[in-house]
Scaffold this active site. Structure first.
Site, PDB file in Angstrom:
ATOM      1  N   SER A  69       0.794  -1.235   0.000  1.00 30.13           N
ATOM      2  CA  SER A  69       0.000   0.000   0.000  1.00 30.13           C
ATOM      3  C   SER A  69       0.825   1.283   0.000  1.00 30.13           C
ATOM      4  CB  SER A  69      -0.957   0.017   1.197  1.00 30.13           C
ATOM      5  OG  SER A  69      -2.034  -0.863   0.974  1.00 30.13           O
ATOM      6  N   LYS A  72      -0.142   3.788  -2.603  1.00 30.01           N
ATOM      7  CA  LYS A  72      -1.166   4.822  -2.514  1.00 30.01           C
ATOM      8  C   LYS A  72      -0.584   6.235  -2.438  1.00 30.01           C
ATOM      9  CE  LYS A  72      -4.716   1.865  -0.380  1.00 30.01           C
ATOM     10  NZ  LYS A  72      -3.987   0.620  -0.102  1.00 30.01           N
ATOM     11  N   SER A 126      -5.577   3.443   4.650  1.00 26.89           N
ATOM     12  CA  SER A 126      -5.202   2.493   3.593  1.00 26.89           C
ATOM     13  C   SER A 126      -6.422   1.764   3.037  1.00 26.89           C
ATOM     14  CB  SER A 126      -4.162   1.490   4.102  1.00 26.89           C
ATOM     15  OG  SER A 126      -3.358   1.029   3.043  1.00 26.89           O
ATOM     16  N   LYS A 233       2.753   6.668   5.328  1.00 28.23           N
ATOM     17  CA  LYS A 233       2.009   5.590   4.659  1.00 28.23           C
ATOM     18  C   LYS A 233       2.604   4.245   5.054  1.00 28.23           C
ATOM     19  CE  LYS A 233      -1.316   3.997   2.428  1.00 28.23           C
ATOM     20  NZ  LYS A 233      -1.339   2.987   3.497  1.00 28.23           N
TER      21      LYS A 233
END
Length: 314
Positions: A69, A72, A126, A233
């Protein structure tokens, strides 16, 4: 131990042979420098001052590996650079292609949410359906969004990076720790990404029908004022391990930290702490035996595939 993970790793390594062959020929001085840095549980890592792409520390920072992820961050960058209005209501439509991994979501198909809030929950919590919806709602469509992700990576000089989906659910989304420093620095230029990715908690409001859901940040460090996290993140897939990118305050400076592929849920946070102490005191720290063994296994698998690939190319 970890045989299933090793088998999956070999599969994505084979897929990424062109990137691996290129990465194997670069960055040798950096690998030497990494032996003088902190001991980390993460298999691959990079540290740089915010705003600079020159590494203060690197550990296998030129390896193209799955990033889960962390993807992203690029999704957010493409959304904001597309110029699409953030106050537009987006529809969460049923996926037009199956997800590469578990894509469970609490969001109801057919409901709507403003693009700004969709982007926020994609970053801070997420939310995979949110990231998919951002790409599906791109002015040029889903495929154009993926093309834009790869084009943006190219303009940033991310030579070891490739994207095939906007969520990170596919292990075919690969990058290097060094490349991700470039991405984080570019993303940090947008206040929306800094704000949304570091939101601690958020109550999202939907319509058609009207309902609300609570979301929490996947990085525990954003809740600690002492870290001064300015961008964050996390990511996880079995092929990618535990991953973290962030900008935080270390030794009086804003520092980009990229941590890819560690065993334990809290290992990236532990590594961040070791990097922080190393920058402050020079203390290299220690990691648990299980984490060291995991890293040895992943390194061995990686090196075996790179060796066979290099031999085949000769």
């Amino acid at each position: 131990m970890h045989k299933t993970i090793m088998a999956k790793m070999v599969l994505w390594l084979v897929f990424c042979l062109p990137l691996l062959a290129n990465a194997h020929q670069t960055n040798t001085p950096e690998l030497k420098k990494s032996t003088q840095g902190p001991n980390l549980a993460s298999v691959n890592a990079a540290v740089a001052l915010a705003g600079s792409n020159d590494l203060v520390f690197g550990k296998n920072s030129d390896r193209s590996v799955p990033i889960a992820s962390i993807t992203k961050v690029m999704t957010a960058l493409v959304v904001l650079e597309s110029g699409a209005p953030l106050n537009e209501w987006l529809v969460f439509r049923k996926r037009h292609t199956p997800a590469a991994a578990n894509a469970y979501s609490r969001i109801r198909i057919g409901s709507k949410m403003r693009r700004a809030d969709v982007l926020r929950i994609a970053l801070m919590s997420s939310e995979n359906f949110a990231a998919y919806t951002l790409a599906r709602s791109h002015p040029g469509g889903f495929d154009a969004f993926i093309d834009a992700m790869n084009a943006r990576a190219k303009t940033l000089g991310m030579v070891g990076t490739r994207f095939v989906d906007p969520t990170g659910l596919s292990a075919e989304n690969v990058s290097t720790a060094g490349d991700l420093v470039r991405l984080v620095n570019a993303a940090a230029e947008y206040p929306e990404i800094r704000e949304y990715s570091t939101t601690g908690y958020f109550r999202g409001h939907f319509r058609n029908p009207r309902y609300s859901l609570s979301f929490g940040n996947t990085n525990a460090l954003v809740h600690r004022n002492s870290w001064g996290v300015g961008l964050s993140k996390t990511g996880y897939l079995s092929e990618a391990g535990r991953c973290l990118v962030m900008i935080s305050e270390m030794n009086g400076k804003q520092v980009v930290t990229v941590l890819l592929d560690s065993l334990g849920t809290r290992s990236p946070m532990g590594d961040a702490g070791r990097i922080k102490r190393w920058l402050d005191t020079g203390d290299q720290g220690q990691v648990a035996k299980a984490a060291r063994q995991y890293a040895q296994e992943k390194n061995a698998a990686y090196n075996a595939v790179v060796h066979s690939t290099t031999a085949a190319l000769k």
